[in-house]
Design a protein around this motif. Structure first.
Motif, PDB file in Angstrom:
ATOM      1  N   LEU A 199     -15.979  46.923  -5.525  1.00 12.04           N
ATOM      2  CA  LEU A 199     -17.536  47.053  -3.993  1.00 12.04           C
ATOM      3  C   LEU A 199     -18.492  47.184  -5.182  1.00 12.04           C
ATOM      4  CD1 LEU A 199     -16.286  50.217  -2.418  1.00 12.04           C
ATOM      5  CD2 LEU A 199     -15.929  47.892  -0.986  1.00 12.04           C
ATOM      6  N   LEU A 200     -18.646  47.558  -5.954  1.00  9.27           N
ATOM      7  CA  LEU A 200     -19.421  47.729  -6.807  1.00  9.27           C
ATOM      8  C   LEU A 200     -20.075  46.423  -7.017  1.00  9.27           C
ATOM      9  CD1 LEU A 200     -19.140  50.588  -9.603  1.00  9.27           C
ATOM     10  CD2 LEU A 200     -20.781  50.780  -7.862  1.00  9.27           C
ATOM     11  N   ASP A 201     -19.213  44.953  -7.478  1.00  9.15           N
ATOM     12  CA  ASP A 201     -18.825  44.211  -7.847  1.00  9.15           C
ATOM     13  C   ASP A 201     -19.757  43.173  -6.086  1.00  9.15           C
ATOM     14  OD1 ASP A 201     -17.821  44.200 -10.017  1.00  9.15           O
ATOM     15  OD2 ASP A 201     -16.078  43.408  -9.630  1.00  9.15           O
ATOM     16  N   GLN A 202     -19.768  43.665  -4.786  1.00 11.90           N
ATOM     17  CA  GLN A 202     -20.376  43.471  -3.629  1.00 11.90           C
ATOM     18  C   GLN A 202     -21.786  44.204  -3.893  1.00 11.90           C
ATOM     19  OE1 GLN A 202     -18.639  43.696   0.164  1.00 11.90           O
ATOM     20  NE2 GLN A 202     -16.267  43.840  -1.297  1.00 11.90           N
ATOM     21  N   VAL A 203     -21.761  45.202  -4.281  1.00 16.14           N
ATOM     22  CA  VAL A 203     -23.571  45.771  -3.807  1.00 16.14           C
ATOM     23  C   VAL A 203     -24.464  45.023  -5.218  1.00 16.14           C
ATOM     24  CG1 VAL A 203     -25.238  47.988  -4.228  1.00 16.14           C
ATOM     25  CG2 VAL A 203     -22.336  48.299  -3.456  1.00 16.14           C
ATOM     26  N   GLU A 204     -24.279  44.664  -5.541  1.00 13.84           N
ATOM     27  CA  GLU A 204     -24.909  44.218  -6.847  1.00 13.84           C
ATOM     28  C   GLU A 204     -25.141  42.947  -6.770  1.00 13.84           C
ATOM     29  OE1 GLU A 204     -24.866  45.244 -11.972  1.00 13.84           O
ATOM     30  OE2 GLU A 204     -23.122  44.749 -11.549  1.00 13.84           O
ATOM     31  N   ASP A 205     -24.509  42.250  -6.102  1.00  8.09           N
ATOM     32  CA  ASP A 205     -24.591  40.696  -6.170  1.00  8.09           C
ATOM     33  C   ASP A 205     -25.173  40.552  -5.289  1.00  8.09           C
ATOM     34  OD1 ASP A 205     -23.934  38.141  -6.125  1.00  8.09           O
ATOM     35  OD2 ASP A 205     -22.254  37.827  -5.415  1.00  8.09           O
ATOM     36  N   VAL A 206     -26.490  39.754  -5.409  1.00  4.20           N
ATOM     37  CA  VAL A 206     -27.789  39.739  -4.461  1.00  4.20           C
ATOM     38  C   VAL A 206     -27.652  39.146  -3.274  1.00  4.20           C
ATOM     39  CG1 VAL A 206     -29.248  40.443  -5.988  1.00  4.20           C
ATOM     40  CG2 VAL A 206     -28.512  37.990  -5.693  1.00  4.20           C
ATOM     41  N   TYR A 207     -26.300  38.454  -3.664  1.00  6.57           N
ATOM     42  CA  TYR A 207     -26.078  37.125  -2.853  1.00  6.57           C
ATOM     43  C   TYR A 207     -24.849  37.345  -2.098  1.00  6.57           C
ATOM     44  CZ  TYR A 207     -28.677  33.950  -5.834  1.00  6.57           C
ATOM     45  OH  TYR A 207     -29.300  33.559  -6.927  1.00  6.57           O
ATOM     46  N   GLU A 208     -24.178  38.741  -1.578  1.00  7.61           N
ATOM     47  CA  GLU A 208     -23.293  39.348  -1.172  1.00  7.61           C
ATOM     48  C   GLU A 208     -24.335  40.190  -0.162  1.00  7.61           C
ATOM     49  OE1 GLU A 208     -20.799  40.111   0.625  1.00  7.61           O
ATOM     50  OE2 GLU A 208     -19.940  39.224  -1.260  1.00  7.61           O
ATOM     51  N   ASP A 209     -24.325  40.278   0.487  1.00  7.30           N
ATOM     52  CA  ASP A 209     -25.403  40.948   2.244  1.00  7.30           C
ATOM     53  C   ASP A 209     -23.849  42.483   2.693  1.00  7.30           C
ATOM     54  OD1 ASP A 209     -24.068  39.198   3.716  1.00  7.30           O
ATOM     55  OD2 ASP A 209     -25.822  38.858   4.726  1.00  7.30           O
ATOM     56  N   ASN A 210     -22.624  42.106   2.341  1.00 10.93           N
ATOM     57  CA  ASN A 210     -22.188  43.096   3.196  1.00 10.93           C
ATOM     58  C   ASN A 210     -22.334  44.866   2.751  1.00 10.93           C
ATOM     59  OD1 ASN A 210     -20.701  41.172   4.413  1.00 10.93           O
ATOM     60  ND2 ASN A 210     -18.599  41.245   2.897  1.00 10.93           N
ATOM     61  N   LEU A 211     -22.884  45.228   1.559  1.00 11.89           N
ATOM     62  CA  LEU A 211     -22.645  45.965   1.262  1.00 11.89           C
ATOM     63  C   LEU A 211     -24.505  46.083   0.529  1.00 11.89           C
ATOM     64  CD1 LEU A 211     -19.486  47.270  -0.327  1.00 11.89           C
ATOM     65  CD2 LEU A 211     -20.314  48.160   1.769  1.00 11.89           C
ATOM     66  N   PRO A 212     -25.471  46.576   1.199  1.00 15.09           N
ATOM     67  CA  PRO A 212     -26.958  45.707   0.879  1.00 15.09           C
ATOM     68  C   PRO A 212     -27.118  46.362  -0.428  1.00 15.09           C
ATOM     69  CG  PRO A 212     -26.551  47.104   2.810  1.00 15.09           C
ATOM     70  CD  PRO A 212     -25.424  46.499   2.944  1.00 15.09           C
ATOM     71  N   ASN A 213     -26.163  48.189  -0.663  1.00 14.26           N
ATOM     72  CA  ASN A 213     -27.390  48.525  -1.245  1.00 14.26           C
ATOM     73  C   ASN A 213     -26.179  49.847  -1.015  1.00 14.26           C
ATOM     74  OD1 ASN A 213     -27.669  51.320   0.798  1.00 14.26           O
ATOM     75  ND2 ASN A 213     -29.751  50.210   1.555  1.00 14.26           N
ATOM     76  N   LEU A 214     -26.482  50.748  -2.446  1.00 15.73           N
ATOM     77  CA  LEU A 214     -25.313  51.839  -2.685  1.00 15.73           C
ATOM     78  C   LEU A 214     -25.112  53.276  -2.102  1.00 15.73           C
ATOM     79  CD1 LEU A 214     -26.319  53.061  -6.250  1.00 15.73           C
ATOM     80  CD2 LEU A 214     -23.983  51.929  -5.656  1.00 15.73           C
ATOM     81  N   ASP A 215     -26.280  53.285  -0.931  1.00 12.68           N
ATOM     82  CA  ASP A 215     -25.991  54.317   0.482  1.00 12.68           C
ATOM     83  C   ASP A 215     -24.957  53.231   1.340  1.00 12.68           C
ATOM     84  OD1 ASP A 215     -27.713  55.762  -0.906  1.00 12.68           O
ATOM     85  OD2 ASP A 215     -28.731  55.071   0.374  1.00 12.68           O
ATOM     86  N   ALA A 216     -24.783  52.319   2.081  1.00 16.86           N
ATOM     87  CA  ALA A 216     -23.849  51.377   2.617  1.00 16.86           C
ATOM     88  C   ALA A 216     -22.411  51.783   1.929  1.00 16.86           C
ATOM     89  CB  ALA A 216     -24.588  50.331   2.730  1.00 16.86           C
ATOM     90  N   PHE A 217     -22.784  51.577   0.298  1.00 14.73           N
ATOM     91  CA  PHE A 217     -21.674  51.578  -0.304  1.00 14.73           C
ATOM     92  C   PHE A 217     -20.812  53.004  -0.391  1.00 14.73           C
ATOM     93  CE2 PHE A 217     -19.657  53.302  -4.378  1.00 14.73           C
ATOM     94  CZ  PHE A 217     -19.117  52.750  -4.849  1.00 14.73           C
ATOM     95  N   LEU A 218     -21.516  53.903  -0.509  1.00 15.25           N
ATOM     96  CA  LEU A 218     -21.014  55.272  -0.173  1.00 15.25           C
ATOM     97  C   LEU A 218     -20.258  55.736   0.881  1.00 15.25           C
ATOM     98  CD1 LEU A 218     -23.440  57.150  -2.257  1.00 15.25           C
ATOM     99  CD2 LEU A 218     -21.092  57.178  -2.431  1.00 15.25           C
ATOM    100  N   GLN A 219     -20.421  54.726   2.138  1.00 15.98           N
ATOM    101  CA  GLN A 219     -20.752  55.214   2.967  1.00 15.98           C
ATOM    102  C   GLN A 219     -19.029  53.987   3.711  1.00 15.98           C
ATOM    103  OE1 GLN A 219     -21.107  57.020   6.600  1.00 15.98           O
ATOM    104  NE2 GLN A 219     -22.803  58.132   5.649  1.00 15.98           N
ATOM    105  N   ASP A 220     -18.863  53.386   2.836  1.00 18.53           N
ATOM    106  CA  ASP A 220     -17.905  52.054   2.798  1.00 18.53           C
ATOM    107  C   ASP A 220     -16.844  53.302   2.194  1.00 18.53           C
ATOM    108  OD1 ASP A 220     -17.248  49.074   3.883  1.00 18.53           O
ATOM    109  OD2 ASP A 220     -15.579  49.661   1.801  1.00 18.53           O
ATOM    110  N   LEU A 221     -16.888  53.812   1.416  1.00 16.11           N
ATOM    111  CA  LEU A 221     -16.252  54.541   0.171  1.00 16.11           C
ATOM    112  C   LEU A 221     -15.333  55.914   1.350  1.00 16.11           C
ATOM    113  CD1 LEU A 221     -14.763  53.820  -2.428  1.00 16.11           C
ATOM    114  CD2 LEU A 221     -16.839  55.664  -3.036  1.00 16.11           C
ATOM    115  N   LEU A 222     -16.598  56.255   2.201  1.00 15.69           N
ATOM    116  CA  LEU A 222     -15.709  57.999   2.125  1.00 15.69           C
ATOM    117  C   LEU A 222     -14.521  57.307   3.855  1.00 15.69           C
ATOM    118  CD1 LEU A 222     -16.707  60.912   2.909  1.00 15.69           C
ATOM    119  CD2 LEU A 222     -18.362  60.313   4.716  1.00 15.69           C
ATOM    120  N   MET A 223     -15.060  56.325   4.468  1.00 19.48           N
ATOM    121  CA  MET A 223     -14.272  55.464   5.063  1.00 19.48           C
ATOM    122  C   MET A 223     -12.908  55.234   4.854  1.00 19.48           C
ATOM    123  SD  MET A 223     -17.054  53.301   7.658  1.00 19.48           S
ATOM    124  CE  MET A 223     -15.548  53.372   8.809  1.00 19.48           C
ATOM    125  N   SER A 224     -12.892  55.035   3.509  1.00 19.69           N
ATOM    126  CA  SER A 224     -11.744  54.196   3.153  1.00 19.69           C
ATOM    127  C   SER A 224     -10.522  55.702   2.690  1.00 19.69           C
ATOM    128  CB  SER A 224     -12.722  52.975   2.370  1.00 19.69           C
ATOM    129  OG  SER A 224     -12.691  52.182   2.382  1.00 19.69           O
TER     130      SER A 224
END
Length: 289
Positions: A199-224
């Motif tokens: 998931l960190l790879d996705q956030v850091e990848d500027v060409y990947e927009d599924n997780l635009p920032n760490l806040d979205a990443f944390l929400q996804d992580l909480l749900m998972s």
């Protein structure tokens, strides 16, 4: 061990070295301060201070001199009242030398160890402009750092944001590496560990927009995962991560805010997290004289 403060910038031409010199001079009024010129391709500190130098980083790397023997004190004619008697500096080589401009790991750690032994209360590191290994590797080793940018170079503002992003992800990558204390404690959760790094790879990848920032990443992580050591650790890192910046060549509140401060803040909030601690340490007024 001295308190180490780095001064960096996203691009050249924003007044980084001028700020670093004046900042170090000011600190020396409080306690002994050494300015180290790590912008080793230009020797800007030497040229700015216009003080004779007998030994510099060349002598440390090539001649085996102690770093403490490469310290130069300010020329007394430049400080007749002795206001800056506790200021000194270590100059970069007079000319660019490949092995000193681009250190290998051995040279870098040799320098880091020597910097930590310098006899000063404060050590200010004038890093090179831009974003490369010599910048990113030194930033985490400091106690604190200052970013310098200006409303006259919008690209430098976004590049300064890239430095913050790289540093924060470097810190998270270290925490979640397989040889970190965190992994030794929670390594049994191998599937979670792998998922967090993916998931960190996705956030850091500027060409990947599924997780635009760490806040979205944390929400996804909480749900998972629900509440977990991974979630708690990342929240603590993000919420405690401080960004300190100085606006150079300030030329008016509205113009400077619109062209520099707001783009910088928006870039970090949208691309990293709205929970970062951003602190403007002040500005340097533009002087047209």
């Amino acid at each position: 061990m001295p308190r180490i403060i780095t001064v960096s910038s996203g691009k050249g031409g924003v007044g980084k070295t001028t700020f670093a010199v004046n900042f170090a001079l000011t600190l020396s009024r409080v306690a002994p301060t050494i300015l180290v010129d790590l912008d080793t391709g230009t020797s800007s500190v030497r040229n700015t201070l216009d003080t004779p130098v007998s030994k510099d980083l060349y002598h440390f790397f090539r001649k085996g001199q102690l770093l403490t023997d490469c310290v130069t004190h300010l020329d007394p004619t430049l400080d007749p009242q002795g206001l800056f008697k506790d200021f000194s500096f270590i100059a970069a080589p007079m000319h660019s030398i490949e092995e000193i401009t681009n250190w290998n790991d051995s040279s870098r750690w040799k320098l880091v160890h020597a910097i930590n032994q310098l006899p000063a209360e404060f050590v200010v590191l004038d890093l090179r402009a831009g974003l490369d290994a010599n910048v990113i590797d030194f930033l985490p080793l400091s106690n604190s750092g200052i970013l310098v940018f200006t409303p006259h170079h919008p690209a430098a503002t976004l590049a300064a944001g890239d430095i913050v992003k790289s540093l924060l992800f470097r810190k998270l990558r270290f925490i979640f590496s397989t040889d970190s204390p965190f992994f030794r404690k929670h390594g049994a959760l191998a599937n979670q560990h792998r998922m967090v790094n993916e998931l960190l790879d996705q956030v850091e990848d500027v060409y990947e927009d599924n997780l635009p920032n760490l806040d979205a990443f944390l929400q996804d992580l909480l749900m998972s995962l629900g509440p977990s050591p991974y979630l708690e650790t990342i929240i603590n890192v993000v919420h405690s991560f401080g960004v300190y910046f100085v606006l150079n060549m300030f030329d008016g509140v509205e113009e400077s805010y619109d062209t520099a401060v707001r783009p910088f803040v928006d870039y970090l909030k949208n691309g990293l997290s709205a929970h970062l601690k951003l602190t403007n340490l002040g500005w340097v007024i533009k002087d047209d004289a």
